[in-house]
Design an enzyme around this catalytic site. Structure first.
Site, PDB file in Angstrom:
ATOM      1  N   LYS A 144      59.975  40.092 -16.023  1.00  0.00           N
ATOM      2  CA  LYS A 144      60.989  41.147 -16.155  1.00  0.00           C
ATOM      3  C   LYS A 144      61.019  41.658 -17.598  1.00  0.00           C
ATOM      4  O   LYS A 144      61.137  42.860 -17.849  1.00  0.00           O
ATOM      5  CB  LYS A 144      62.361  40.611 -15.727  1.00  0.00           C
ATOM      6  CG  LYS A 144      62.474  40.420 -14.215  1.00  0.00           C
ATOM      7  CD  LYS A 144      63.677  39.597 -13.804  1.00  0.00           C
ATOM      8  CE  LYS A 144      63.631  39.290 -12.301  1.00  0.00           C
ATOM      9  NZ  LYS A 144      64.619  38.314 -11.860  1.00  0.00           N
ATOM     10  N   GLN A 200      69.575  34.498 -14.048  1.00  0.00           N
ATOM     11  CA  GLN A 200      68.477  34.081 -13.172  1.00  0.00           C
ATOM     12  C   GLN A 200      68.931  32.916 -12.290  1.00  0.00           C
ATOM     13  O   GLN A 200      69.459  31.916 -12.780  1.00  0.00           O
ATOM     14  CB  GLN A 200      67.261  33.676 -14.025  1.00  0.00           C
ATOM     15  CG  GLN A 200      66.021  33.341 -13.218  1.00  0.00           C
ATOM     16  CD  GLN A 200      65.474  34.531 -12.419  1.00  0.00           C
ATOM     17  OE1 GLN A 200      65.372  35.642 -12.913  1.00  0.00           O
ATOM     18  NE2 GLN A 200      65.130  34.282 -11.158  1.00  0.00           N
ATOM     19  N   ASP A 251      71.968  43.347 -10.723  1.00  0.00           N
ATOM     20  CA  ASP A 251      71.453  42.689  -9.512  1.00  0.00           C
ATOM     21  C   ASP A 251      72.261  43.082  -8.276  1.00  0.00           C
ATOM     22  O   ASP A 251      71.866  42.777  -7.148  1.00  0.00           O
ATOM     23  CB  ASP A 251      71.517  41.157  -9.673  1.00  0.00           C
ATOM     24  CG  ASP A 251      70.196  40.582 -10.182  1.00  0.00           C
ATOM     25  OD1 ASP A 251      69.145  41.201  -9.925  1.00  0.00           O
ATOM     26  OD2 ASP A 251      70.231  39.517 -10.824  1.00  0.00           O
TER      27      ASP A 251
END
Ligand code: NDP
Length: 295
Positions: free
Chosen positions: A54, A98, A121
């Site tokens: 990412k 994460q 997200d």
């Protein structure tokens, strides 16, 4: 005739190219650079790879990024304090925690603590609520990636029977919601299946579009697929150092009309959509910075 290969890598590359241009335009117009901050707790090897990928993708798109690497022993209170600091930092536009987090940390409490305007997200209940009502602020990355793959491949979703294997908050549930909405690359009739579903092969065989997101290598066999169906494989399973999808690619590609490979299908799209959300978050915060206060 073997199935058409839906090339997620190529589609993601063209999206990232366009995005780079959009990021440059945003920077010229506002003198700000969109920034994504990732938080990684512990040493999970797959998570390390995902976060590094990412970071590299951000750099290529002209998006600033940094990673907070925290020890596995970090307490929930320490993590929440870090998130509060990131929420308050006007230079940080997107926050990504994460997953998975270590067992002593309550995942939902942490995800709920992210300012919804920085929730790239799309896990925060406010953003999930908006998505459910068909007025999304952000679209969740993997489901959005699947939807864009369908659109870019010219798949007719309107009126199609979509069967989604898996009901997770990250993939199964949101993709089902998105495809059943009124709108472009949507208007589908959606069936959601899970581990308690009875007569699963019968249901999957009725799918015009089958989306597999269960985390079981090669679970979907040719007998479970209607000839001519479109098959989207979200699964990423590490087997003997190889990445394998949830679909038995060889036999299924012999009868499907189109199929995504693993790797090179949904995976690259997830990252492209994350970059899109980071730019969208930066735009949102630049036009309405007051919304960030007192949340
Ligand atoms: P979860 O483990 O959270 O959910 C799996 C779902 O599959 C659950 O709903 C479960 O049912 C269902 N399931 C499990 N076994 C069966 C079965 N035998 N029959 C029917 N349903 C079953 O997984 P995720 O949704 O997070 O991820 C799914 C896969 O997608 C994984 O391989 C993951 O690595 C991959 N993934 C890929 C991404 C990408 O970018 N390409 C991003 C995110 C995930 P129940 O709810 O009843 O337990």
């Amino acid at each position: 005739m073997p199935a058409h290969l839906i090339d997620g890598k190529a589609i993601a590359a063209s999206i990232r190219e366009r995005l780079k241009f959009d990021v440059d335009s945003f920077r010229l117009a506002t003198n700000r650079t969109p920034k994504l901050t990732a938080v990684l707790v512990g040493n999970d090897p797959s998570s390390q790879v995902y976060v590094r990928n990412k970071e590299q993708a951000c750099a290529k798109a002209g998006i600033a990024s940094d990673i907070h690497r925290l020890a596995g022993s970090t307490t929930q209170a320490e993590l929440l304090a870090l998130i509060a600091g990131l929420n308050a930092d006007p230079c940080v536009h997107g926050i990504l925690v994460q997953l998975p987090l270590p067992k002593h940390i309550h995942e939902t409490t942490v995800l709920d603590a992210i300012n919804p305007l920085k929730d790239v997200d799309c896990f925060h209940p406010e953003n999930v609520g908006l998505l459910t009502q068909g007025r999304p602020r952000f679209l969740p990355c993997t489901p959005h990636g699947v939807q864009v793959l369908l659109r870019e491949s010219g798949v007719a979703v309107d009126g199609a029977h979509v069967v989604v294997l898996g009901r997770s908050e990250i993939v199964g549930k949101p993709i089902s919601l998105m495809l059943v909405q009124k709108g472009e690359t949507a208007n589908a009739t959606v069936t959601i299946c899970h581990s308690r579903t009875k007569r699963l092969p019968e249901i999957t065989r009725s799918a015009d579009i089958l989306i597999a997101a269960i985390g079981k290598p090669e679970f979907v066999t040719a007998e479970m697929v209607k000839p001519g169906a479109i098959v989207i494989d979200v699964g990423i399973n590490r087997v003997d150092d190889r990445l394998i999808g949830d679909v038995a690619f060889g036999p299924v590609s012999a009868i499907a009309s189109a199929i995504t490979p693993v790797p090179g299908g949904v995976g690259p799209m997830t990252i492209a959509m994350l970059l899109e959300n980071t730019l969208a978050a930066a735009k949102l915060q630049s036009v309405a910075p007051a919304l960030l206060v007192n949340r």
